[in-house]
Scaffold this active site. Structure first.
Site, PDB file in Angstrom:
ATOM      1  N   ARG A  20     -36.509  37.207 -44.392  1.00  0.00           N
ATOM      2  CA  ARG A  20     -36.937  38.719 -43.735  1.00  0.00           C
ATOM      3  C   ARG A  20     -36.736  40.242 -43.936  1.00  0.00           C
ATOM      4  NH1 ARG A  20     -33.521  35.345 -41.529  1.00  0.00           N
ATOM      5  NH2 ARG A  20     -33.916  34.363 -39.995  1.00  0.00           N
TER       6      ARG A  20
ATOM      7  N   HIS B 243     -27.170  24.628 -43.920  1.00  0.00           N
ATOM      8  CA  HIS B 243     -28.084  24.815 -42.983  1.00  0.00           C
ATOM      9  C   HIS B 243     -28.744  23.345 -43.539  1.00  0.00           C
ATOM     10  CE1 HIS B 243     -28.780  29.209 -41.756  1.00  0.00           C
ATOM     11  NE2 HIS B 243     -28.193  28.419 -40.790  1.00  0.00           N
TER      12      HIS B 243
ATOM     13  N   CYS C  87     -34.756  10.591 -41.188  1.00  0.00           N
ATOM     14  CA  CYS C  87     -35.377   9.608 -41.134  1.00  0.00           C
ATOM     15  C   CYS C  87     -34.253  10.053 -39.130  1.00  0.00           C
ATOM     16  CB  CYS C  87     -35.149   8.096 -40.038  1.00  0.00           C
ATOM     17  SG  CYS C  87     -36.049   7.428 -38.764  1.00  0.00           S
TER      18      CYS C  87
ATOM     19  N   ASN D 238     -25.806  43.793 -50.953  1.00  0.00           N
ATOM     20  CA  ASN D 238     -27.254  43.071 -50.497  1.00  0.00           C
ATOM     21  C   ASN D 238     -28.627  44.161 -50.843  1.00  0.00           C
ATOM     22  OD1 ASN D 238     -28.378  41.036 -48.963  1.00  0.00           O
ATOM     23  ND2 ASN D 238     -28.908  42.604 -47.226  1.00  0.00           N
TER      24      ASN D 238
HETATM   25  N1  APR Z   1     -30.625  40.746 -54.441  1.00  0.00           N
HETATM   26  C1  APR Z   1     -29.636  41.359 -53.196  1.00  0.00           C
HETATM   27  N2  APR Z   1     -30.322  41.568 -52.316  1.00  0.00           N
HETATM   28  C2  APR Z   1     -31.211  40.696 -51.875  1.00  0.00           C
HETATM   29  C3  APR Z   1     -31.804  39.984 -52.661  1.00  0.00           C
HETATM   30  C4  APR Z   1     -31.658  40.226 -54.289  1.00  0.00           C
HETATM   31  N3  APR Z   1     -32.058  39.399 -55.466  1.00  0.00           N
HETATM   32  N4  APR Z   1     -33.489  39.600 -51.925  1.00  0.00           N
HETATM   33  C5  APR Z   1     -33.482  40.088 -50.806  1.00  0.00           C
HETATM   34  N5  APR Z   1     -32.187  40.376 -50.092  1.00  0.00           N
HETATM   35  C6  APR Z   1     -31.470  40.779 -49.058  1.00  0.00           C
HETATM   36  C7  APR Z   1     -32.913  41.220 -48.523  1.00  0.00           C
HETATM   37  O1  APR Z   1     -32.978  42.771 -48.478  1.00  0.00           O
HETATM   38  C8  APR Z   1     -32.582  40.505 -46.858  1.00  0.00           C
HETATM   39  O2  APR Z   1     -31.224  41.469 -46.011  1.00  0.00           O
HETATM   40  O3  APR Z   1     -30.648  39.715 -49.316  1.00  0.00           O
HETATM   41  C9  APR Z   1     -31.958  39.332 -47.587  1.00  0.00           C
HETATM   42  C10 APR Z   1     -32.179  37.646 -47.137  1.00  0.00           C
HETATM   43  O4  APR Z   1     -31.625  37.855 -45.799  1.00  0.00           O
HETATM   44  P1  APR Z   1     -32.780  36.670 -45.064  1.00  0.00           P
HETATM   45  O5  APR Z   1     -33.657  37.003 -45.585  1.00  0.00           O
HETATM   46  O6  APR Z   1     -32.724  37.058 -43.460  1.00  0.00           O
HETATM   47  O7  APR Z   1     -32.373  35.574 -45.315  1.00  0.00           O
HETATM   48  P2  APR Z   1     -30.444  34.900 -44.769  1.00  0.00           P
HETATM   49  O8  APR Z   1     -29.941  36.057 -44.600  1.00  0.00           O
HETATM   50  O9  APR Z   1     -29.753  33.910 -45.563  1.00  0.00           O
HETATM   51  O10 APR Z   1     -31.193  33.813 -43.373  1.00  0.00           O
HETATM   52  C11 APR Z   1     -30.663  32.761 -43.079  1.00  0.00           C
HETATM   53  O11 APR Z   1     -32.130  32.635 -41.311  1.00  0.00           O
HETATM   54  O12 APR Z   1     -34.884  31.453 -41.563  1.00  0.00           O
HETATM   55  C12 APR Z   1     -33.356  31.083 -41.502  1.00  0.00           C
HETATM   56  O13 APR Z   1     -32.450  29.123 -41.991  1.00  0.00           O
HETATM   57  C13 APR Z   1     -33.232  30.063 -42.620  1.00  0.00           C
HETATM   58  O14 APR Z   1     -30.823  30.440 -43.654  1.00  0.00           O
HETATM   59  C14 APR Z   1     -31.446  31.210 -43.858  1.00  0.00           C
HETATM   60  C15 APR Z   1     -31.490  31.978 -42.084  1.00  0.00           C
END
Ligand code: APR
Length: 255
Positions: free
Chosen positions: A41, A123, A131, A222
């Site tokens: 995201r 996850h 399977c 984050n």
């Molecule tokens: N350092 C710190 N934060 C970061 C970095 C970084 N280098 N790169 C990205 N981010 C932040 C982004 O700004 C974002 O807010 O990490 C966050 C990632 O959020 P998501 O993309 O939503 O990932 P996640 O929270 O792991 O999603 C949860 O959703 O799609 C499903 O199963 C999938 O496990 C995943 C779950």
């Protein structure tokens, strides 16, 4: 963020961790982006290029060939990735006896490769294919070979059923053992360090919530705002690969 504000937050996070009795780490895709794996995201997130609908279990069952194709393309990104300084810093906090477990939403296995020993994968992971008919597991490499041979979804060598990458698709329950263990860790924790997650996906995001409700201090590292920033004791806006080693450095001066 100004330098002295960052310095204050790094110091505060280090003090909380150094004083903790049972710290846990909760990670999302953001901890692996500096290893070359896109998050979901963020500004270059996977869901901006691929429709998440395709990763629902119902879509997979009706379009297995297409979803396997997507997986193999995605896997091509992640086949030669390595742990980055964020994974290593988290492993070091465990080696220092501070972090007792890492609870991750990621399926890339990079925490284990960085040296973290107690890792709970909510996850699933990209090591196996399972399977959906008989539950038989084979290695993902073998499943990809079967896919590439016929360019169609691989079948179970035991029962001929459809094989699926052993990760949780939308609409699927999480592995109950992992979820139970994660909630237990959350109840025991007096500190939860969240790294690289938007905290919007449940039930995974309940882990830091349960810890906070049980009186744990919440530290969030984050790049963007998360759904739990308003509950955090410390929020550090920055790259995990830069911030976490700085926190570990400061923790060591306090031990
Ligand atoms: N350092 C710190 N934060 C970061 C970095 C970084 N280098 N790169 C990205 N981010 C932040 C982004 O700004 C974002 O807010 O990490 C966050 C990632 O959020 P998501 O993309 O939503 O990932 P996640 O929270 O792991 O999603 C949860 O959703 O799609 C499903 O199963 C999938 O496990 C995943 C779950």
């Amino acid at each position: 963020m100004t330098n002295n504000l960052l310095e204050k937050q790094l110091k505060r996070a280090a003090e909380i961790l150094a004083r903790s009795k049972y710290a846990i780490v909760f990670t999302g895709a953001g901890v692996s982006t500096e290893s070359g794996i896109p998050d979901f995201r963020g500004p270059q997130g996977l869901w901006k290029r691929v429709d998440p609908e395709k990763f629902t279990i119902s879509y997979f069952i009706s379009n297995p060939d297409e979803v396997w194709e997507l997986f193999v393309n995605y896997l091509m990104i992640s086949s030669d990735v390595k742990p980055n300084p964020a994974h290593k810093a988290i492993a070091e906090l465990e080696a220092l006896g501070i972090v007792k477990s890492v609870i991750t939403q990621n399926v890339d296995g990079l925490h284990q490769r960085a040296g973290s020993r107690k890792v709970i994968e909510l996850h699933g992971n990209l090591r196996y294919a399972v399977c959906i008919n008989c539950g038989n597991r084979i290695s993902l490499e073998e499943a990809i070979k079967l896919f590439e041979k016929k360019n169609s979804a691989p079948r179970c060598p035991k029962c001929g059923g459809l094989l699926k990458p052993d990760v949780v698709f939308f609409g699927e329950p999480l592995p109950q053992g992992a979820l139970k263990a994660a909630f237990e860790e959350a109840r025991k924790a007096d500190v939860v360090l969240v790294v690289g997650s938007s905290l919007v996906v449940t039930p995974a995001a309940y882990v830091p919530m349960i810890a906070k409700e049980n009186g744990a201090k919440l530290i969030i590292v984050n790049l963007e705002e998360t759904a739990m920033d308003h509950l955090a004791d410390v929020v550090i806006r920055g790259r995990a690969g830069e911030i976490l080693p700085k926190i570990v450095e400061r923790v060591k001066t306090l031990l």
